[in-house]
Every structure is written in structure tokens, then in C-alpha cells.
Design an enzyme around this catalytic site. Sequence first.
Site, mmCIF file in Angstrom:
data_model
loop_
_atom_site.group_PDB
_atom_site.id
_atom_site.type_symbol
_atom_site.label_atom_id
_atom_site.label_comp_id
_atom_site.label_asym_id
_atom_site.label_seq_id
_atom_site.Cartn_x
_atom_site.Cartn_y
_atom_site.Cartn_z
ATOM 1 N N GLU A 32 0.868 -1.197 0.000
ATOM 2 C CA GLU A 32 0.000 0.000 0.000
ATOM 3 C C GLU A 32 0.891 1.229 0.000
ATOM 4 O OE1 GLU A 32 -3.235 0.369 3.024
ATOM 5 O OE2 GLU A 32 -2.925 2.529 2.798
ATOM 6 N N HIS B 201 1.972 4.797 -1.885
ATOM 7 C CA HIS B 201 1.222 5.761 -2.684
ATOM 8 C C HIS B 201 2.097 6.710 -3.488
ATOM 9 C CE1 HIS B 201 -2.353 4.337 -0.768
ATOM 10 N NE2 HIS B 201 -1.922 4.664 0.439
ATOM 11 N N HIS C 239 -9.307 0.986 -0.165
ATOM 12 C CA HIS C 239 -8.513 1.937 0.633
ATOM 13 C C HIS C 239 -9.441 3.002 1.226
ATOM 14 C CE1 HIS C 239 -5.781 5.314 1.429
ATOM 15 N NE2 HIS C 239 -4.842 4.397 1.574
ATOM 16 N N ASP D 265 2.415 2.126 3.792
ATOM 17 C CA ASP D 265 1.550 3.304 3.613
ATOM 18 C C ASP D 265 2.416 4.544 3.401
ATOM 19 O OD1 ASP D 265 -0.859 4.560 3.188
ATOM 20 O OD2 ASP D 265 -1.666 4.215 5.191
HETATM 21 C C1 GRE Z 1 -3.187 7.302 3.523
HETATM 22 O O1 GRE Z 1 -3.139 6.574 2.540
HETATM 23 O O2 GRE Z 1 -2.921 6.895 4.651
HETATM 24 C C2 GRE Z 1 -3.555 8.731 3.362
HETATM 25 C C3 GRE Z 1 -3.961 9.205 2.109
HETATM 26 C C4 GRE Z 1 -4.302 10.554 1.982
HETATM 27 C C5 GRE Z 1 -4.234 11.407 3.081
HETATM 28 C C6 GRE Z 1 -3.831 10.931 4.317
HETATM 29 C C7 GRE Z 1 -3.491 9.602 4.455
HETATM 30 O O3 GRE Z 1 -3.981 8.378 1.059
HETATM 31 O O4 GRE Z 1 -3.063 9.124 5.655
HETATM 32 ZN ZN ZN Z 2 -2.876 4.426 2.310
#
Ligand code: GRE
Ligand code: ZN
Length: 341
Positions: free
Chosen positions: A8, A10, A164, A284
Site C-alpha cells: 500500500e 502511494h 482503501h 503506507d
Molecule cells: C493514507 O493513505 O494513509 C492517506 C492518504 C491521503 C491522506 C492521508 C493519508 O492516502 O493518511
Molecule cells: Zn494508504
Amino acid sequence: MQGKIAIEEHFVTAGLEHTLFPTIGWDPDEWADVQRRLGEAGSLRLEEMDRHGVEIAVLSLAAPCIQLIADPYEAVVQARASNDALAGVVESHPDRFAGFAALPMQDPKAAANELARSVEELGFRGALVNGYSNLGDGIAYYDEPQFLPVWERLAELGVPLYLHPRNPWESQMRIYEDRGELLGPAWAFAVETATHALRLITSGLFDRFPDLTVILGHLGEMLPFAVDRLQQRLSHVPAFSLQRSAPAYLRENFYVTTSGNFHTQSLIGALLQVGADRIMFAVDYPFESHADAAAWFDTVAISEPDRLKIGRTNAQRLLGLSPTETTGDMRARAAAPGSMR
Ligand code: GRE
Ligand code: ZN
């Protein structure tokens, strides 16, 4: 542990930065650093991965991005563009990055086609959606009947959907009024996502498609802890009937990941509820750090065979990531306790 697969992780394209969850209360310098890292998929990210034993990162858009776009046509255009951009990133480091497709769920048939294009032509491993989708003045949850084409295509292709988090819809924000600190990843993300996952379960989706796989982050958004009580209460409602129990759907149709939840008691709870074959490592990034994730995961008190499953081989199997040279080596090292650290 070397050779971890983190699932996960990003990124965001410049064109979608404005759709990110508003950063109420975040330290501005910290947020600027997160944004810089979201926009980068080269040396900064790879050095962090190297330093903390992450061999492969499966990349996906941050939240809510495509899901926030109220106009279906615009959502389709933006999802295609971001998937093409991600394909370019994966192609630049095919041994280090893999991709989850963004889906324009605002147009379910287009989403099904974009999923197929992403898997068959771009080589993506499945899709990640950021909760419900905006649609005109309203929103839609994915147990609603118009989403059948997407579920059908996921089942046909045999790829997972990562559900998500995002924040709740405007009309359901009263409970957070004057308590904005509870929004986002602190709390609201988990409640929203767990409830969405339960809608999928109680709609009978997994009776219709018994082989579907949905992935939940954050060690299952509290569901491993809560699903047994849910079942116990549902069993008092005679009109409500599904082929399996809610805990069985959670065990058989879901995987959970460690994203942003580097907490031993919660991992042990998830292990007892869903088993070591259904948990996968995730960071994350860049909302969380590789250092925190790895310092915890590499030493957490689980068996070495479980560490290898959670850290690597479950993701390899589920996502069809072909074993690399290190795999045999990893297995040999897993047999010698302590040597993976
Ligand atoms: C996350 O994936 O944990 C996330 C986001 C966008 C804003 C805050 C956040 O994708 O923690
Ligand atoms: Zn996330």
C-alpha cells in the site's frame, strides 16, 4: 528482513494533487515533505526501500484522487492518465515497482474496461479504490447493483481489489463536528472503510462471486476484532441469510495488510482471526515511514515462517509477482531463526 514486498505505497500525479484529502492540522513542513515524496518514484523512494529491506513496492494513488471526481467522464479520463503514468514508473524499475490500477467507478462499465486494460496491457496486479465514489451530487458504494460489471471483471481476471480509506460523505460528518482531529487516518478512515467492507459482505457479493479477493489495509480496519460480535448479532435476525458467516467471508475473501498499523497486539489478533496466509506487509508510504514499519515488522514476535509469508510470499502468490533470484535464498534463511533480520 530483506526482500519484503510492500503493497500500500502511494504516489500522486501533478494533475491530481488538488484532490488529496485536505491536510487539516498537519504540520506544514511535514505535509510538504509528504507531497514531495508522493510525486517521486525514483532515487528517494528506492533508497528508503533499500535501507529498510523492501524489494518491491506495489504503487497506487493516494486518497481520494479519482474517487473524488463527481463527473464520470472526467473520472475516466483522469484514471486512464494516472494509470498510464504509473505504467511508465513501473517500466522504469520493473524489478522494484508494481502497480494497482485506479478505477473510475463513477462509470462502472468504463471502470471494468479500465481494469482489464490495466491488467492485460499495463501488467498491473489488481486495482485500488479509495472508498465510495462521488457521482454528481451524491455518492455510490460498491455493493450497489450498478457495480456488477466491475466485480465480474475482477473475478474473470482473478485479481484483487484493494479497498482503501477515504473520509465519510459530507452528510455523515456530524459526528466529527468540532472534532476534526478524528478525521482521516486517525479514526474516520477506518470506520468508513470497515462499514463499506461490511456492506460488501452482507450484500451477498461473495456468495455470487466466491473467489473474489478484497484487500483491507491497517490490519483490517478493526474488522478482525469486531466481526465475531457482528456475526453473533446477525444470527438473531432470521430474515438475514448468507451462505457463510461474516468471519468466514473475512477469512476467505479478504486479505489484510499492516499499512500504518505497526502494532504487535493488533497483528496477533489479526493472526488469530484470519491466519498468517491472509496478512501482507505494507508501509503506507509516504504517510508512514519505512523505518517505523521495518523496525517493527523485522523483529515482531511471530514465527520466521509467518514473517516470510506476511513479508513476502503471500503477496507474491496473490499478485503473481514472479519469484526472483532471492526467493530460494530467502527460504533458506527463513529456516535459520533470526537470520532474516
Ligand atoms: C493514507 O493513505 O494513509 C492517506 C492518504 C491521503 C491522506 C492521508 C493519508 O492516502 O493518511
Ligand atoms: Zn494508504
